[in-house]
Write a protein that holds these residues in place. Structure first.
Motif, mmCIF file in Angstrom:
data_model
loop_
_atom_site.group_PDB
_atom_site.id
_atom_site.type_symbol
_atom_site.label_atom_id
_atom_site.label_comp_id
_atom_site.label_asym_id
_atom_site.label_seq_id
_atom_site.Cartn_x
_atom_site.Cartn_y
_atom_site.Cartn_z
ATOM 1 N N ALA A 75 0.859 -1.182 0.000
ATOM 2 C CA ALA A 75 0.000 0.000 0.000
ATOM 3 C C ALA A 75 0.895 1.231 0.000
ATOM 4 O O ALA A 75 1.957 1.243 0.628
ATOM 5 N N VAL A 76 0.454 2.250 -0.721
ATOM 6 C CA VAL A 76 1.149 3.534 -0.703
ATOM 7 C C VAL A 76 0.641 4.300 0.509
ATOM 8 O O VAL A 76 -0.559 4.368 0.768
ATOM 9 N N ASP A 77 1.577 4.849 1.268
ATOM 10 C CA ASP A 77 1.235 5.646 2.443
ATOM 11 C C ASP A 77 2.055 6.934 2.371
ATOM 12 O O ASP A 77 3.237 6.943 2.723
ATOM 13 N N GLY A 78 1.430 7.990 1.876
ATOM 14 C CA GLY A 78 2.166 9.231 1.657
ATOM 15 C C GLY A 78 3.185 9.010 0.563
ATOM 16 O O GLY A 78 2.851 8.542 -0.522
ATOM 17 N N GLU A 79 4.437 9.320 0.841
ATOM 18 C CA GLU A 79 5.510 9.055 -0.108
ATOM 19 C C GLU A 79 6.379 7.908 0.404
ATOM 20 O O GLU A 79 7.608 7.974 0.437
ATOM 21 N N SER A 80 5.694 6.833 0.806
ATOM 22 C CA SER A 80 6.359 5.602 1.210
ATOM 23 C C SER A 80 5.486 4.436 0.778
ATOM 24 O O SER A 80 4.318 4.602 0.439
ATOM 25 N N VAL A 81 6.079 3.268 0.780
ATOM 26 C CA VAL A 81 5.376 2.030 0.453
ATOM 27 C C VAL A 81 5.463 1.135 1.679
ATOM 28 O O VAL A 81 6.529 1.004 2.287
ATOM 29 N N VAL A 82 4.338 0.518 2.044
ATOM 30 C CA VAL A 82 4.299 -0.363 3.210
ATOM 31 C C VAL A 82 3.937 -1.771 2.749
ATOM 32 O O VAL A 82 2.994 -1.964 1.978
ATOM 33 N N LEU A 83 4.700 -2.747 3.236
ATOM 34 C CA LEU A 83 4.475 -4.164 2.955
ATOM 35 C C LEU A 83 4.078 -4.842 4.252
ATOM 36 O O LEU A 83 4.527 -4.450 5.330
ATOM 37 N N ARG A 84 3.279 -5.896 4.140
ATOM 38 C CA ARG A 84 2.919 -6.693 5.320
ATOM 39 C C ARG A 84 3.336 -8.128 5.048
ATOM 40 O O ARG A 84 2.996 -8.701 4.020
ATOM 41 N N SER A 85 4.094 -8.712 5.977
ATOM 42 C CA SER A 85 4.629 -10.050 5.754
ATOM 43 C C SER A 85 4.853 -10.756 7.076
ATOM 44 O O SER A 85 4.612 -10.189 8.143
ATOM 45 N N ALA A 86 5.331 -11.958 6.987
ATOM 46 C CA ALA A 86 5.729 -12.723 8.168
ATOM 47 C C ALA A 86 7.228 -12.519 8.391
ATOM 48 O O ALA A 86 7.944 -12.054 7.504
ATOM 49 N N ALA A 87 7.691 -12.890 9.548
ATOM 50 C CA ALA A 87 9.130 -12.894 9.798
ATOM 51 C C ALA A 87 9.745 -13.950 8.879
ATOM 52 O O ALA A 87 9.175 -15.014 8.686
ATOM 53 N N GLY A 88 10.874 -13.643 8.288
ATOM 54 C CA GLY A 88 11.515 -14.605 7.394
ATOM 55 C C GLY A 88 12.551 -13.932 6.522
ATOM 56 O O GLY A 88 12.977 -12.797 6.786
ATOM 57 N N THR A 89 12.942 -14.619 5.469
ATOM 58 C CA THR A 89 14.007 -14.151 4.580
ATOM 59 C C THR A 89 13.697 -12.785 3.994
ATOM 60 O O THR A 89 14.530 -11.877 4.009
ATOM 61 N N LYS A 90 12.506 -12.612 3.456
ATOM 62 C CA LYS A 90 12.130 -11.360 2.804
ATOM 63 C C LYS A 90 12.192 -10.193 3.777
ATOM 64 O O LYS A 90 12.788 -9.160 3.499
#
Length: 166
Positions: free
Chosen positions: A44-59
């Motif tokens: 999702a774009v949040d202002g002038e940043s991008v936010v990702l949602r994930s689990a703990a792990g390699t990525k």
């Protein structure tokens, strides 16, 4: 050799952010064990940043390492026969607590894969670049060598036999 760029439109940052807000699926590029890795992610774009949602792990670990990351999204507009690509480069940080975490929880982030996705990563880019260009008619890439070797979808079907041979 600038001839190939005559139809390429360099996009201003504002247009890049507008395009980013329409896609929802992108690719995160980060270094893992000394080699580049690319991860498909929703965002999702949040202002002038991008936010990702994930689990703990390699990525997640790779994104939050000291090295900057790259984030790429592209799209196609069939009504105008144009394609576009936007690339962000810069540091990523975990959204951990307080108001920032509460705000991230309210973003329209819906991971495709089931499971606990309790890590939020924010990319605040140092660089935002983008370009838009016309999509060429696939027939432009036909050549005598491809006659009889294209599938109905247009991809090449390479065999040792020539056209019309079994």
């Amino acid at each position: 050799m600038e001839w190939y760029r005559k139809d390429v439109e360099e996009l201003p940052a504002e247009t890049c952010w507008e395009l980013l807000s329409t896609a929802g699926i992108g690719r995160l590029a980060a270094v893992v064990d000394g080699a580049p890795e690319i991860f498909p992610v929703n965002y999702a774009v949040d202002g002038e940043s991008v936010v990702l949602r994930s689990a703990a792990g390699t990525k997640t670990a790779a994104a939050m390492a000291a090295a900057p990351v790259a984030f790429e999204v592209d799209g196609h507009d069939p009504t105008t026969s144009t394609a576009w690509s936007v690339v962000l480069k810069g540091p990523a940080e975990e959204v951990k607590r307080g108001h920032a975490l509460m705000a991230a929880l309210e973003l329209p982030l819906f991971p495709w894969q089931a499971g606990v996705k309790d890590r939020f990563v924010r990319i605040v880019p140092d660089a935002v670049t983008g370009r838009r260009f016309p999509v060429v008619d696939p027939a432009a890439w036909n050549s005598p060598a491809a006659v009889g070797r294209r599938t109905p979808g247009g991809s090449a079907r390479w065999t040792e036999a020539g056209p019309g041979e079994p």
